[in-house]
Every structure is written in structure tokens, then in C-alpha cells.
Design an enzyme around this catalytic site. Structure first.
Site, PDB file in Angstrom:
ATOM      1  N   PHE A 143      21.890  26.007   0.885  1.00  0.00           N
ATOM      2  CA  PHE A 143      21.322  24.660   0.986  1.00  0.00           C
ATOM      3  C   PHE A 143      21.334  24.029  -0.405  1.00  0.00           C
ATOM      4  CE2 PHE A 143      17.787  21.632   1.469  1.00  0.00           C
ATOM      5  CZ  PHE A 143      18.135  21.027   2.659  1.00  0.00           C
ATOM      6  N   ASP A 172      16.020  33.424   0.747  1.00  0.00           N
ATOM      7  CA  ASP A 172      15.438  32.215   1.308  1.00  0.00           C
ATOM      8  C   ASP A 172      15.442  32.369   2.828  1.00  0.00           C
ATOM      9  OD1 ASP A 172      14.916  29.665   2.316  1.00  0.00           O
ATOM     10  OD2 ASP A 172      15.747  28.687   0.540  1.00  0.00           O
ATOM     11  N   TYR A 198       7.656  24.223   8.164  1.00  0.00           N
ATOM     12  CA  TYR A 198       7.748  23.076   9.085  1.00  0.00           C
ATOM     13  C   TYR A 198       8.942  23.192  10.021  1.00  0.00           C
ATOM     14  CZ  TYR A 198      10.771  21.687   5.201  1.00  0.00           C
ATOM     15  OH  TYR A 198      11.721  21.690   4.213  1.00  0.00           O
ATOM     16  N   LYS A 199       9.783  24.218   9.834  1.00  0.00           N
ATOM     17  CA  LYS A 199      10.923  24.402  10.735  1.00  0.00           C
ATOM     18  C   LYS A 199      10.454  25.264  11.920  1.00  0.00           C
ATOM     19  CE  LYS A 199      14.193  23.521   7.026  1.00  0.00           C
ATOM     20  NZ  LYS A 199      14.903  24.068   5.873  1.00  0.00           N
ATOM     21  N   ARG A 226      24.409  19.977  15.018  1.00  0.00           N
ATOM     22  CA  ARG A 226      23.613  21.196  14.932  1.00  0.00           C
ATOM     23  C   ARG A 226      22.517  21.185  16.006  1.00  0.00           C
ATOM     24  NH1 ARG A 226      20.224  22.696   9.527  1.00  0.00           N
ATOM     25  NH2 ARG A 226      19.126  20.824  10.176  1.00  0.00           N
TER      26      ARG A 226
HETATM   27  C1  LIG Z   1      14.974  23.215   4.658  1.00  0.00           C
HETATM   28  C2  LIG Z   1      15.422  23.909   3.434  1.00  0.00           C
HETATM   29  C3  LIG Z   1      14.921  23.549   2.160  1.00  0.00           C
HETATM   30  C4  LIG Z   1      13.987  22.383   2.013  1.00  0.00           C
HETATM   31  O1  LIG Z   1      13.184  22.482   0.871  1.00  0.00           O
HETATM   32  P1  LIG Z   1      11.878  21.596   0.725  1.00  0.00           P
HETATM   33  O2  LIG Z   1      11.517  21.726  -0.710  1.00  0.00           O
HETATM   34  O3  LIG Z   1      10.848  22.159   1.658  1.00  0.00           O
HETATM   35  O4  LIG Z   1      12.213  20.185   1.108  1.00  0.00           O
HETATM   36  C5  LIG Z   1      15.334  24.292   1.063  1.00  0.00           C
HETATM   37  N1  LIG Z   1      16.197  25.331   1.203  1.00  0.00           N
HETATM   38  C6  LIG Z   1      16.699  25.689   2.396  1.00  0.00           C
HETATM   39  C7  LIG Z   1      17.622  26.839   2.501  1.00  0.00           C
HETATM   40  C8  LIG Z   1      16.345  24.973   3.549  1.00  0.00           C
HETATM   41  O5  LIG Z   1      16.867  25.291   4.727  1.00  0.00           O
END
Ligand SMILES: *Cc1c(COP(=O)(O)O)cnc(C)c1O
Length: 397
Positions: free
Chosen positions: A113, A184, A209-210, A356
Site C-alpha cells: 500500500f 502490516d 475500520y476495515k 475490488r
Molecule cells: C488501509 C491501509 C492503510 C491506511 O492507513 P491509515 O493511516 O489508517 O489511513 C495503510 N496501509 C495499508 C496496507 C492499508 O491497507
């Protein structure tokens, strides 16, 4: 056996919507609204500042962390809540680099990400002195861990394709090369069984939040392996990670164990929503969730491949090599997704061409998956996506 009818009854899902985006933002657990209202009126309203002690706000980040720990194979006292995932990535990286002086490389993959990669890059710029981020293709990570690598920073489930890394294998390779491993779990926690202890992970981070349904802006979590916990030095050395915040000492002394990964004042109201959301997980067995998720994703892939030959599967076809999402590619992916959303099927789009769909057995069943497939087939067969209003990109895709 998990009773999925019972877990489903614990969520509010709007009428006429098939929600296949719980991998981006989980829906509202019914009890969360009342739980947050209680925190506002009975705790904040009546207790005022005494709520920090009386309502247990100060202990909330560790109390909730322990509940998340149960879902990811982390023992009590190794997980703490706070901040956003991007911040937690930075925190884990900074501590890990300090534990491997003499090494300068953060190893990640090009499918990670972007925020994780941006944070790593920013940290390297701050540190200077030759620190750098090296990225390789996801399938090349195993062969790229050499003795220059201080730490591997990998997201277990690829946010675009759902491709699953082998956490135990890659962690063992990192350790064999003398490196540390950060995982992660953004698309793992609440989606698939995770065993941080069994895999020997050094650090892990993730958001709530996911798949954990804490609501927009819900705080992230960080895990530090017990054998590192008393040794790590927090780079974000905020007062609530101090050994004695209310001593107001001039010098920073890290708090006990995982407590030191706290930074500042915790988001009490968001944590209240998360506490209610985690009650649903008390009714669920992760093995059942995984088995049902595989059933749903296998059904969806088979149905879409049969009815929509113009869509190309972007996820691994082996269910044991993917998380709880399925992605398809199409050059008009954005417009197709808008046409689906207009018809009540909510998934999302990831540039450049990914449609997705997230599968969340706690509140999604086979009937809805079948209905979603029928609507997708209709949209594709009739080119119903080919309208100007579906092609204008919104700020969030
Ligand atoms: C959703 C996601 C994020 C989002 O980070 P936030 O700081 O909570 O906005 C970061 N890394 C990965 C791998 C994600 O899937």
C-alpha cells in the site's frame, strides 16, 4: 460453530444494498451507536475529566489491544491501540531500524500500500546517512533478503489483488539474514487466521475500520513481540508512552512493554465504537469465518468468470493464496463499479483498472453474493456502465 445469522443480526445494513466493501470500511455494528452514545452522555457528560479513571479511558488502548490480540495470535500485553495505521508503520519501522544499527535497508514490495512505502521513504529522508527503501516484486521478496536488510516491511494481503504472502516463511528468511520482520495486517485482521506468535513476527500493525468494523477514523494497533518489548525505543516518544506520564518529568523514560508504543491522548469515542464491534467477534470462530469466506469467494469467481468473460481475474485462483477479497481487471473498471453502486452493489475501484470486492461472512451470505453476480452480469452484458455520469471520478474511489 459460528452462527452467521446471529452475527449478521448484529449489524445495520441499509435496505437495498449488497455491501462488498467491508475490506475498506466495515458497516455499523448496531450496538456501536448505543455504546458511543453512552460514552458521550454517561461518561463524558457526567464524569467529565474523572472519566479517565472512573470509566477506564486510560486503560482502554491496552484493554482493546488484548481483544485484538486474540484475533491475530498475540498474547495479552503485546498489542496497543492508537493513531492511524500510517503512524504505526512509521513507529514500527523507526524502532526496528534502531535495533539493527549498521544496516540501512528497508525491504518491501511494489504491491504494498503506497502509504506504507511513503512513510518508509519519509523516515529514510529524516534519518539520512544512507537509509533507503528497496522494493522488489512481491514474488521476489523471498530471494531479496540479504545481509544489508535491516527490516522487511510487508503487507500480508495485497490491497489490490488479495495475494497472500507466506508470513512464517518470509519471517524465517528475514531472521536467517539477521533482519527483523514487520507485518502490516490491514487486510488480515478479522479477514483470515493470523498467528503472529507462531510466525515469529517482530512487529505487526493494522487498522480497525476495515474488517474489524470500528467505523471511519477508528484507531490502528501495533504489536511488539514479547522478547523485544522491553528493549524497543519508541521514536514517537509521546507522554502517554512514558513510564510515568503524570510525573511530568523533563526526561523521557519508556513505559512498561507495549505501553511505550502509545503516543498521545487516545480516541476514546472511537475506541468505544470498536469495543462494541469486537463483541461480534466474541461470537465468531476465525476458522469458520475463513471457511465461509473461501466458499463465498470461490462461488463469486466461478459465477463471474462464467458470465463475464470480459473481466480478468486479478486475484490468485487458489483460495489459500488470497485473503478475503476478489479483484477483477477491466479498462473501464471505474465506470463499471459506479454502475454497480448505482444498482446497490457496493465494492470499490483501485487504479489503474481493478474492481475490488470484499467478502465478510459476519454479515454477507451466499444469497447476496449470487444477487451481486447477477447484477454484475447484467451491467456487463448490456454495457450499462457506458454512461458519462459513471466516468467522472470522485475524490474517494
Ligand atoms: C488501509 C491501509 C492503510 C491506511 O492507513 P491509515 O493511516 O489508517 O489511513 C495503510 N496501509 C495499508 C496496507 C492499508 O491497507
Amino acid at each position: 460453530m459460528t452462527d452467521f445469522d446471529a452475527t449478521r443480526a448484529m449489524f445495520h445494513l441499509p435496505d437495498g444494498v449488497i455491501y462488498l466493501d467491508g475490506n475498506s470500511l466495515g458497516p455499523l455494528p448496531r450496538a456501536a451507536a448505543a455504546r458511543v452514545a453512552r460514552s458521550i452522555t454517561d461518561e463524558w457528560g457526567e464524569m467529565l475529566i474523572t472519566g479517565w479513571n472512573k470509566a477506564g479511558w486510560m486503560d482502554q488502548p491496552s484493554r482493546v489491544g488484548d481483544r485484538i490480540g486474540r484475533l491475530i495470535g498475540a498474547p495479552p500485553g503485546t498489542v496497543v491501540m492508537g493513531d492511524t495505521l500510517s503512524v504505526k508503520v512509521y513507529q514500527a519501522l523507526a524502532s526496528a531500524l534502531e535495533m539493527r544499527p549498521g544496516r540501512r535497508v528497508i525491504l518491501s514490495d511494489t504491491g504494498n500500500f503506497p502509504s506504507d512505502l511513503y512513510m518508509a521513504d519519509g523516515l529514510c529522508r529524516t534519518l539520512g546517512d544512507g537509509y533507503c527503501l528497496r522494493t522488489v516484486a512481491p514474488e521476489e521478496v523471498a530471494g531479496a533478503v540479504d545481509d544489508t536488510v535491516a527490516v522487511t516491511m510487508l503487507t500480508e494481503v495485497d490491497y489490490r489483488t488479495g495475494r497472500l504472502h507466506d508470513m512464517a516463511d518470509l519471517t524465517a528468511r528475514a531472521h536467517a539474514a539477521g533482519a527483523l520482520a514487520i507485518w502490516d495486517l490491514a487486510h488480515s485482521a478479522g479477514a483470515i487466521p493470523v498467528d503472529l506468535t507462531g510466525a515469529g513476527a517482530d512487529f505487526a500493525v493494522g487498522c480497525t475500520y476495515k474488517y474489524l468494523n470500528s467505523g471511519p477514523g477508528g484507531p490502528a494497533f501495533i504489536y511488539v513481540a514479547p522478547h523485544h518489548a522491553e528493549g524497543v525505543r519508541p521514536a514517537l516518544s509521546g507522554w502517554l508512552g512514558h513510564e510515568a506520564p503524570f510525573a511530568f518529568d523533563a526526561d523521557y523514560r519508556p513505559g512498561r512493554g507495549i505501553e511505550r508504543m502509545r503516543v498521545g491522548t487516545p480516541p476514546v469515542l472511537q475506541l468505544a465504537a470498536l469495543e462494541a464491534a469486537l463483541d461480534v467477534w466474541d461470537m465468531a470462530e476465525m476458522a469458520d469465518v475463513r471457511a465461509r469466506s473461501i466458499e463465498l469467494t470461490e462461488g463469486f469467481i466461478a459465477g463471474v468468470e462464467a458470465a463475464c468473460p470480459m473481466l480478468t481475474l486479478a486475484s490468485p485462483s487458489d483460495p489459500h493464496k488470497r485473503g478475503s477479497q476478489v479483484s477483477f481487471r477491466h479498462p473501464e473498471g471505474y465506470a463499471i463499479m459506479q454502475a454497480l453502486i448505482a444498482r446497490g452493489v457496493i465494492g470499490d475501484f483501485r487504479a489503474p483498472d481493478i474492481l475490488r470486492f470484499g467478502f465478510t461472512p459476519l454479515y454477507i451470505g451466499l444469497d447476496e453474493v449470487r444477487a451481486a453476480m447477477a447484477i454484475l452480469a447484467e451491467v456487463m452484458a448490456g454495457n450499462l456502465w457506458d454512461r458519462p455520469e459513471y466516468k467522472t471520478r470522485a475524490r474517494v474511489t
